[in-house]
Design a protein around this motif. Structure first.
Motif, PDB file in Angstrom:
ATOM      1  N   ILE A  13       0.860  -1.184   0.000  1.00 15.43           N
ATOM      2  CA  ILE A  13       0.000   0.000   0.000  1.00 15.43           C
ATOM      3  C   ILE A  13       0.898   1.236   0.000  1.00 15.43           C
ATOM      4  N   GLU A  14       0.662   2.111  -0.956  1.00 22.92           N
ATOM      5  CA  GLU A  14       1.468   3.319  -1.081  1.00 22.92           C
ATOM      6  C   GLU A  14       0.564   4.548  -1.095  1.00 22.92           C
ATOM      7  N   GLN A  24      -6.216   1.526   6.249  1.00 17.78           N
ATOM      8  CA  GLN A  24      -6.643   0.544   5.247  1.00 17.78           C
ATOM      9  C   GLN A  24      -5.864  -0.765   5.380  1.00 17.78           C
ATOM     10  N   ALA A  25      -4.600  -0.660   5.764  1.00 15.41           N
ATOM     11  CA  ALA A  25      -3.807  -1.876   5.973  1.00 15.41           C
ATOM     12  C   ALA A  25      -4.425  -2.682   7.115  1.00 15.41           C
ATOM     13  N   LEU A  29      -6.047  -6.372   6.796  1.00 19.03           N
ATOM     14  CA  LEU A  29      -5.521  -7.451   7.635  1.00 19.03           C
ATOM     15  C   LEU A  29      -6.663  -8.166   8.367  1.00 19.03           C
ATOM     16  N   GLU A  30      -7.570  -7.373   8.933  1.00 15.85           N
ATOM     17  CA  GLU A  30      -8.717  -7.961   9.647  1.00 15.85           C
ATOM     18  C   GLU A  30      -9.567  -8.799   8.707  1.00 15.85           C
ATOM     19  N   ARG A  31      -9.801  -8.255   7.512  1.00 20.74           N
ATOM     20  CA  ARG A  31     -10.615  -8.991   6.535  1.00 20.74           C
ATOM     21  C   ARG A  31     -10.011 -10.352   6.244  1.00 20.74           C
ATOM     22  N   ASP A 200     -15.750   3.053   1.912  1.00 17.52           N
ATOM     23  CA  ASP A 200     -15.733   2.974   0.447  1.00 17.52           C
ATOM     24  C   ASP A 200     -14.349   2.598  -0.071  1.00 17.52           C
ATOM     25  N   VAL A 201     -13.325   3.187   0.515  1.00 15.14           N
ATOM     26  CA  VAL A 201     -11.966   2.870   0.088  1.00 15.14           C
ATOM     27  C   VAL A 201     -11.669   1.401   0.403  1.00 15.14           C
ATOM     28  N   GLY A 202     -12.082   0.956   1.583  1.00  9.35           N
ATOM     29  CA  GLY A 202     -11.860  -0.426   1.998  1.00  9.35           C
ATOM     30  C   GLY A 202     -12.533  -1.422   1.066  1.00  9.35           C
TER      31      GLY A 202
END
Ligand code: FDM
Ligand code: MG
Length: 227
Positions: A13-14, A24-25, A29-31, A200-202
């Motif tokens: 992720i950048e 988001q990381a 990770l949770e997902r 939304d980003v996720g």
């Protein structure tokens, strides 16, 4: 239990500071973990190692270093974890990584000292290449509004504007047709509008990640950066 893939996917992720990478990381990770998909998290700079501590001190303006020296330390900080990254992927575990060599180039090449892009890229040549780069795009203006800015070096709008330009250049080069690399061995660079809600980003990130974390795994070998 999910079956182990042939090898794990390397997902980076950048983005600019305050683009939401860390949030988001964590969500990603949770997902993955909630689906029993094996995954490990890395973050660069890794401020824990002796080299990482020098970087941390520099970023917090506790010490000063020549622009070339700090660039090489950032790269060395990736190299000291390169073997671990490879082992992890080969064991079938995916990696989610907050920043990588693209940050290294984008930030150094954006400095007033105008170190050439190619020089910036050299020390990271042949590092394990990501399979997927999730670039969280945000305007420096909007990032600034999110607050918490200005505590570390580089967290200024002018610098971030230049960094965004270098990211654009890398995206174009990564996606360019006619490069001498096999297109299937090229990392996939996805640009995501990070100016939207965390949810939304996720959701969009998950759409791009899902194909990479199937039980069938990834069959192509781990790539090398810019080779
Ligand atoms: N940064 C990060 C670099 O300048 N070069 C690199 O190789 C890496 C990995 O360090 F401003 C910069 C980017 C950012 C700062 O990063 C610290 P975090 O993600 O904010 O901790
Ligand atoms: Mg930061």
């Amino acid at each position: 239990m999910a079956t182990k893939p042939s090898r794990g996917a390397f997902i980076v992720i950048e983005g600019l500071d305050r683009s939401g990478k860390s949030t988001q990381a964590a969500t990603l990770l949770e997902r993955l973990q909630s689906r029993n998909i094996p995954v490990k998290f890395h973050k660069f700079p890794d401020r824990v190692t002796p080299i990482g501590q020098m970087i941390d001190s520099y970023l917090r303006s506790k010490s000063d270093l020549d622009d070339h020296v700090i660039h090489l330390l950032f790269s060395a900080n990736r190299w000291e974890l390169a073997a671990t990254v490879e082992q992890t992927l080969n064991s079938g575990t995916h990696i989610v990584c907050d920043r990588y060599a693209f940050s290294g180039i984008a930030f150094t090449a954006s400095k007033p000292s105008q170190i050439p892009f190619e020089w910036c890229r050299t020390p990271d040549i042949s590092l394990p290449a990501p399979d997927l780069i999730l670039y969280l795009d945000i305007s420096p203006n909007k990032a600034k509004e999110r607050g918490g800015y200005g505590e570390e070096r580089y967290e200024q709008e002018e610098m971030q504007t230049r960094v965004r330009e270098v990211y654009r250049r890398m995206r174009e080069e990564t996606m360019a047709v006619g490069s001498n690399r096999e297109s299937e061995n090229r990392p996939q660079w996805v640009e995501i509008d990070a100016g939207r809600s965390v949810e939304d980003v996720g959701k969009e990130i998950w759409i791009h990640v899902e194909p990479f974390v199937q039980p069938s795994g990834i069959s192509k070998p781990i790539g090398r950066l810019w080779m």
